[in-house]
Design an enzyme around this catalytic site. Structure first.
Site, PDB file in Angstrom:
ATOM      1  N   HIS A 165      44.466  38.739  43.460  1.00 46.25           N
ATOM      2  CA  HIS A 165      43.512  39.712  43.974  1.00 46.25           C
ATOM      3  C   HIS A 165      42.400  39.820  42.942  1.00 46.25           C
ATOM      4  O   HIS A 165      42.593  40.362  41.848  1.00 46.25           O
ATOM      5  CB  HIS A 165      44.180  41.077  44.176  1.00 46.25           C
ATOM      6  CG  HIS A 165      43.223  42.155  44.578  1.00 46.25           C
ATOM      7  ND1 HIS A 165      42.397  42.052  45.676  1.00 46.25           N
ATOM      8  CD2 HIS A 165      42.933  43.355  44.002  1.00 46.25           C
ATOM      9  CE1 HIS A 165      41.659  43.144  45.776  1.00 46.25           C
ATOM     10  NE2 HIS A 165      41.962  43.945  44.773  1.00 46.25           N
ATOM     11  N   LYS A 174      35.332  44.640  40.528  1.00 45.54           N
ATOM     12  CA  LYS A 174      35.338  43.166  40.442  1.00 45.54           C
ATOM     13  C   LYS A 174      34.255  42.546  41.326  1.00 45.54           C
ATOM     14  O   LYS A 174      33.515  41.659  40.892  1.00 45.54           O
ATOM     15  CB  LYS A 174      36.720  42.628  40.848  1.00 45.54           C
ATOM     16  CG  LYS A 174      37.853  43.125  39.976  1.00 45.54           C
ATOM     17  CD  LYS A 174      39.184  42.543  40.388  1.00 45.54           C
ATOM     18  CE  LYS A 174      39.641  43.024  41.760  1.00 45.54           C
ATOM     19  NZ  LYS A 174      39.897  44.465  41.819  1.00 45.54           N
ATOM     20  N   ASP A 228      37.864  38.742  46.588  1.00 45.10           N
ATOM     21  CA  ASP A 228      39.020  39.471  47.123  1.00 45.10           C
ATOM     22  C   ASP A 228      40.328  38.712  46.937  1.00 45.10           C
ATOM     23  O   ASP A 228      41.219  39.167  46.233  1.00 45.10           O
ATOM     24  CB  ASP A 228      38.809  39.833  48.595  1.00 45.10           C
ATOM     25  CG  ASP A 228      39.841  40.853  49.074  1.00 45.10           C
ATOM     26  OD1 ASP A 228      40.249  41.699  48.258  1.00 45.10           O
ATOM     27  OD2 ASP A 228      40.246  40.784  50.229  1.00 45.10           O
ATOM     28  N   ARG A 266      38.494  43.485  18.251  1.00 45.87           N
ATOM     29  CA  ARG A 266      37.099  43.689  17.850  1.00 45.87           C
ATOM     30  C   ARG A 266      36.560  42.496  17.067  1.00 45.87           C
ATOM     31  O   ARG A 266      35.352  42.403  16.838  1.00 45.87           O
ATOM     32  CB  ARG A 266      36.985  44.966  17.010  1.00 45.87           C
ATOM     33  CG  ARG A 266      37.480  46.196  17.760  1.00 45.87           C
ATOM     34  CD  ARG A 266      37.380  47.452  16.943  1.00 45.87           C
ATOM     35  NE  ARG A 266      36.004  47.859  16.722  1.00 45.87           N
ATOM     36  CZ  ARG A 266      35.651  48.996  16.110  1.00 45.87           C
ATOM     37  NH1 ARG A 266      36.599  49.818  15.661  1.00 45.87           N
ATOM     38  NH2 ARG A 266      34.388  49.296  15.938  1.00 45.87           N
TER      39      ARG A 266
END
Length: 326
Positions: free
Chosen positions: A144, A165, A183, A251
């Site tokens: 998905h 998304k 999708d 980071r």
């Protein structure tokens, strides 16, 4: 994981788009399943050696096979053909437009093994069949999310429903990148690589994207051919996650994460989402960073190495100052 099923009838119908092919005999066998991803040359079977014979593969008869069978007397030819058909292969296909030997046609009709013929040379028949079967019989899994080609890098964008998304994919297309699927993304393994495509196969249903509050949009219509791709190699997974206060996110880029999809390992990055963050720019940078790593530039490691070098140099300088007693 899903393993597809391909019948001789599927192969026959789909090959018509690549090479000419016709049925000579054995239509009763059209519903038989093909389980191997290649076309086998059965020459050794004709002389009696059947060890390691791939019985579930399409059997390709070319110049040498038909020539050898034609050189035998009728009894030997019948025996050789019967030996091959006794294994009940899914189908036989003759290349170069050779005439079907009467004994071969009769044997296939009686045994229910489909006999096909093509005018294409053996190498092309073999290449087309293998390419087709590798795609159709490939192990697959659905995600998905969205698949977008960013600077040529296939990024599989995943995340919980409603996180953005599709909006991110649309933003990337607006920036000149290309949408593969929205999708539902079907990811297939071909050899040691992953390839993604849309679930929908009909052209009218392809490259639609759902934007909450707006509706369904067709990217191909809005942006043209430059904004879409039919399929793309999946090279990285990018997961969008909600930012959580106090949670540690990488980071420096020194900590790398990987994901196993159908036995293929690809890098994975997690992008925390907060209001005002320009995610599309970050995605582009991630793609460029991936390309740089492909040619040996690891910015996190370079930064760490240079930082350690400078700290050592500075500590040496302080050491020399402390030694100066004058």
């Amino acid at each position: 994981m899903v393993t597809a099923k391909v019948t001789v009838e599927d192969l026959f119908n789909d090959l018509k788009g690549y090479i000419d092919v016709e049925i000579l005999a054995g239509e009763r066998g059209l519903k038989r399943a093909i389980k191997e991803k290649f076309a086998n040359r059965p020459g050794y079977i004709f002389v009696g050696y059947d060890k390691y014979f791939p019985v579930e593969a399409i059997q390709l008869l070319g110049n040498r096979d038909i020539g050898f069978l034609s050189s035998l007397n009728k009894k030997e030819r019948v025996n050789a053909i019967s030996r091959l058909l006794s294994f009940k292969p899914p189908a036989l296909i003759i290349s170069l437009g050779h005439k079907g030997l009467p004994e071969l046609v009769k044997g296939c009709e009686e045994s229910g093994v489909t006999l096909l013929r093509s005018k294409a040379p053996s190498w092309k028949v073999c290449e087309v069949i293998q390419s087709y079967l590798e795609d159709r019989l490939a192990d697959s899994v659905s995600f998905h999310g969205d698949l977008v080609s960013v600077y040529g890098v296939g990024l599989l964008i995943t995340g919980e429903s409603g996180i953005g998304k599709s909006e991110l994919a649309l933003d990337l297309v607006e920036r000149g990148h290309r949408l593969v699927a929205d999708d539902v993304v079907i990811v297939k393994r071909k050899k040691e690589m992953l390839f993604g495509e849309e679930l929908e196969k009909e052209d009218v249903l392809r490259h639609n994207i759902e934007i909450r509050g707006v509706g369904i949009l067709n990217v191909a219509v809005l942006y043209g051919i430059k904004g879409i791709r039919i399929d793309k190699r999946v090279e990285m997974q990018m997961e969008l996650v909600k930012w959580q206060k106090g949670k540690d996110y990488t980071r420096t880029g020194l900590e790398t994460e990987e994901v196993d999809i159908l036995g293929v390992i690809i890098p994975k990055v997690k992008i925390p989402i907060i209001p005002g963050k320009n995610i599309a720019t970050i995605v582009e940078v991630v793609a460029m960073d991936y390309l740089c790593k492909g040619v040996g530039f690891y910015f996190g490691e370079i930064y760490e190495s240079e930082l350690v070098r400078k700290l050592r140099k500075r500590s040496r300088k302080y050491f020399l100052v402390e030694e100066d007693e004058e």
